[in-house]
Write an enzyme that holds these catalytic residues in place. Structure first.
Site, PDB file in Angstrom:
ATOM      1  N   ASP A 273      -0.503  46.254  76.741  1.00 50.34           N
ATOM      2  CA  ASP A 273      -0.929  45.493  75.565  1.00 50.34           C
ATOM      3  C   ASP A 273      -2.065  44.566  76.006  1.00 50.34           C
ATOM      4  O   ASP A 273      -2.353  44.419  77.193  1.00 50.34           O
ATOM      5  CB  ASP A 273       0.246  44.725  74.935  1.00 50.34           C
ATOM      6  CG  ASP A 273      -0.049  44.398  73.465  1.00 50.34           C
ATOM      7  OD1 ASP A 273      -1.238  44.388  73.071  1.00 50.34           O
ATOM      8  OD2 ASP A 273       0.905  44.141  72.696  1.00 50.34           O
TER       9      ASP A 273
HETATM   10  C1  NOJ Z   1      -1.919  42.965  70.588  1.00 50.80           C
HETATM   11  C2  NOJ Z   1      -0.823  43.639  69.822  1.00 50.80           C
HETATM   12  O1  NOJ Z   1       0.431  43.263  70.341  1.00 50.80           O
HETATM   13  C3  NOJ Z   1      -0.933  45.161  69.825  1.00 50.80           C
HETATM   14  O2  NOJ Z   1       0.001  45.661  68.909  1.00 50.80           O
HETATM   15  C4  NOJ Z   1      -2.325  45.593  69.490  1.00 50.80           C
HETATM   16  O3  NOJ Z   1      -2.399  46.988  69.469  1.00 50.80           O
HETATM   17  C5  NOJ Z   1      -3.292  45.005  70.499  1.00 50.80           C
HETATM   18  N1  NOJ Z   1      -3.236  43.573  70.448  1.00 50.80           N
HETATM   19  C6  NOJ Z   1      -4.722  45.485  70.294  1.00 50.80           C
HETATM   20  O4  NOJ Z   1      -5.290  44.912  69.187  1.00 50.80           O
END
Ligand code: NOJ
Length: 746
Positions: A273
């Site tokens: 993430d």
């Molecule tokens: C953080 C989020 O937790 C995740 O779901 C997302 O895909 C990413 N950022 C990228 O934007």
């Protein structure tokens, strides 16, 4: 084994495993260590980048993928640098969160799960993929597969609710929709199963907080949607942020290496993430950036999303012999394989004119409207208030969300998207041409602590309503209601009240909505409540005092039309809740598949509850009404005794006993009465949404076999199937009463 279902040669024949491997090997053999590390780095697009410019990084071969960019011209400019100027000329993968639509917005995932119709989710994500691909994107960060049993957790809106069986069905459907028949299929994108794993069980429902889950809970409840995505051929996984049993998910070898790669045979790649590799230091796990890079890679994170930690440390770790070239190659290989399968080497560029042609296709709006119809859940309809007659006079639509495009489209818009939904007010007005529909928003609602998205997109900030203006708006709404005979109240949550970093300590209607609702109801009008929200709300008062309640969730671009279709009887609602509605936030987490306590539920004094009041759900899992009525009867087991390892079929007859056509979701639940472990009171093990004309009867059949009757046992530390007695129920929600008994013998 997960083979990601082949791949394609730029729209031609599907490539074999061996062909993909040969091309990847050829690439790897001519790449420097720096370029290999570059493939493992995902960098922020132009507007989000800090430090060296993306163009420069790409020119050096320092990036394998770009995220947070949504502009075909810029994609092409960056891609040109990658394929014409970088040392090995490897194309970039462009990635973005396309969660429930790109331009044509579909109901939020929690809503689509309410359809109990996987084909709704599959078709929606196919449209999303088509638009996203036309916009130049290759890869979406979805589907979000986190089981969520705590309504306070903001990200409950992004998933399919509380149940592993329903969640697994929706997971596979979304992967099929995004990816199509194989990776690289035209008009499709690579999907990403996220966030692996356990993120939905955050302590207290507070986003990002630690998670403590036993291996049995992980395997029986939290893993099944991920496993299902894998079996559907998902190309990538995303590791979660939070600590799982004191090991951050993005440095968690049990999750990423032992389970996902070794046990499940996942062959795609894992992206962290955002910033999660760097955060291993912040989380008090890794000593420093170098330690974070080492442990994340060793644990099984192939690509570092945005933290720059791999870029800074991996090459040095190899030079210091802490990592081998083979370790790096093992991470690079599946990334290159996805690029080969996606046909990026043959077709690296986006057609800049394509999106406008694709996004305006009438069929996309049609699909969005159908998805919204099928996602809505009728929670209450006392005295058949709904459907309203189209001849209705003196109608008012009231509430802060009634004319809000943002609340109608809901959480998680792609970057740069301007909400363009048909609002509920617009939908009702379009349904009743010639009728004067009065409208008043009442006071606005807003978060006490602004959403993090306001920092990213300052243009979305709006000045707060002054107390005087809010008071005037409140009084105006009451005056409009007083002049009406029928009032449609559109209440709930703004789009930014659920989602990431959007947990709540209350499930009440925010702002003055409850007060407004109570005062309108006190006027003695015919009141219908339409809810727009991304999580279960504690609407106990409304459930007692408002005759009709439609849970419309965040229904997307066609939401207003779909609500009007249902309110005025052109469509009969048939959705069912994919989550339990607790009476209030303090009852969360609340879910149906609990185990029995030593004090069974009907013991009023000792049962598991608080002394202030009932902790039974306000609306149970699987619940939803219709404008018609159904009976479900004649439950039949093909045999009442089977051996461990064999299967039986369970059937029941469902009949539409009302006057209009409608849909019923027939649901099968089981309970194992004793065994190696205590098992949940009830577990969903089958469902089917059927459409029936008045008087029509259908026989619905389900299979129960080792997959449904077995489980991962905490006491045995492995998968097993006990010889045991089982209850079997079939019905219209998780309280199903039609009962049978099954003996499983060894
Ligand atoms: C953080 C989020 O937790 C995740 O779901 C997302 O895909 C990413 N950022 C990228 O934007």
């Amino acid at each position: 084994m997960n083979d990601m279902r082949g791949g394609q040669r730029g729209g031609d024949a599907v490539l074999s495993e061996a062909e993909v491997a040969a091309r990847v090997d050829a690439l790897i053999s001519r790449m420097s260590l720096a370029e290999k590390v570059g493939q493992l780095c995902q960098i922020g697009g132009v507007s989000f980048a800090e430090g060296p410019k993306p163009e420069e990084i790409i020119r050096q071969g320092g990036a394998g993928s770009v995220l947070w960019l949504n502009d075909a011209k810029q994609f092409n400019a960056l891609q040109r640098i990658a394929v014409e100027e970088s040392p090995s000329r490897i194309p970039l993968l462009f990635a973005l969160d396309v969660i429930h639509g790109y331009r044509t917005i579909f109901p939020v995932p929690l809503a689509m799960a309410s359809s109990w119709d996987p084909s709704v989710a599959e078709r929606a994500q196919a449209v999303a993929a088509k638009e996203a691909r036309a916009a130049g994107l290759h890869w979406t960060f979805g589907p979000m597969l986190d089981i969520a049993r705590d309504a306070r957790w903001g990200r409950i809106v992004e998933g399919s609710g509380e149940d592993p069986y329903l969640g697994a069905a929706m997971a596979a459907a979304q992967v099929r929709g995004f990816q199509g028949p194989h990776l690289g299929a035209p008009d499709h994108v690579v999907a990403c199963a996220k966030h692996f794993a356990g993120y939905g069980a955050a302590d207290g429902g507070r986003d990002y907080d630690p998670v403590f889950l036993s291996e049995a809970q992980l395997r029986n409840v939290y893993f099944p949607p991920f496993r299902s995505a894998l079996e559907a051929g998902v190309g990538t996984f995303m590791s979660a942020y939070m600590d799982l049993n004191n090991v951050p998910a993005s440095g968690n070898a049990f999750l990423l290496r032992d389970t996902l790669r070794t046990e499940w045979g996942f062959q795609g790649f894992v992206v962290s993430d955002a910033f999660a590799v760097g955060s291993l230091v912040t989380q008090g796990f890794a000593r420093d950036g170098s330690d974070a890079a080492l442990r994340a890679l060793k644990a099984g994170v192939d690509m570092d999303m945005a933290s720059n930690t791999y870029a800074q440390h991996l090459a040095k770790l190899v030079r210091e012999d802490k990592l081998s070239i083979a370790d790096i190659d093992a991470a690079v290989r599946p990334i290159l394989a996805v690029k080969v399968r996606m046909g990026l080497f043959e077709h690296p560029y986006a057609d800049e004119a394509k999106l406008e042609k694709v996004a305006t296709l009438a069929e996309h709006r049609r699909e969005a409207r159908i998805a919204a119809h099928r996602s809505m859940v009728l929670l209450k309809n006392e005295g058949g208030v709904l459907p309203l007659p189209k001849t209705v006079k003196n109608l008012a639509v009231i509430g802060p969300l009634a004319d809000s495009k943002e609340a109608t489209e809901g959480s998680w818009m792609v970057f740069g998207h301007k909400p363009a939904a048909v609002t509920i007010l617009e939908g009702v007005r379009a349904k009743l041409p010639g009728v004067n529909v009065a409208y008043a928003p009442g006071p606005e609602i807003r978060r006490e602590v602004p959403s993090m998205f306001e920092d990213f997109f300052p243009e979305t900030k709006r000045p707060a309503q002054s107390p005087q203006d809010a008071e005037a708006a409140y009084n105006a709404a009451i005056a409009v209601a007083r002049a009406a005979d029928t009032v449609i109240m559109v209440l709930g949550e703004n789009a930014d009240m659920a989602g990431e970093a959007a947990s709540r300590d209350s499930l009440d209607l925010p702002g003055r909505q409850q007060e407004l609702l109570a005062e309108v109801v006190a006027l003695g009008k015919r009141v219908v409540l339409v809810l727009l929200n991304g999580r279960p709300l504690g609407i106990t008062w409304a459930a007692q005092h408002v005759p009709a309640i439609l849970e419309a969730w965040e229904p997307g671009t066609e939401g207003g039309n779909a609500v009007a279709d249902i309110l005025f009887g052109d469509v009969n609602p048939g959705g069912k809740l994919p989550v339990t509605f607790p009476r209030k936030a303090s009852h969360a987490p609340l879910y149906y598949a609990r185990t029995l306590t030593h004090q069974p539920e009907d013991n009023p004094r000792y049962r598991s509850r608080y002394w202030e009041g009932l902790t039974t759900p306000l609306y149970p899992f699987g619940f939803g009404l219709s404008y018609t009525t159904f009976t479900i009867e004649k439950l039949k087991l093909s045999s009442s005794k089977i051996q461990v390892g064999s299967s039986l079929s369970v059937t029941a007859q469902v009949t539409n006993t009302g006057k209009v056509s409608g849909d019923e979701v027939v649901q099968l639940y089981i309970h194992q009465r004793s065994g190696s472990d205590s098992r949940p009171l009830r577990e969903l093990k089958g469902f089917e949404r059927v459409s029936l004309n008045p008087g029509e009867t259908r026989t619905v059949a389900f299979t129960l076999g080792p997959d449904e009757l077995g489980y991962w046992s905490a006491s045995a530390g492995r998968w097993l199937q006990d010889p045991a007695a089982f209850d079997v129920w079939i019905g219209s929600d998780s309280r199903a009463a039609l009962h049978g008994e099954l003996d499983v013998v060894s």
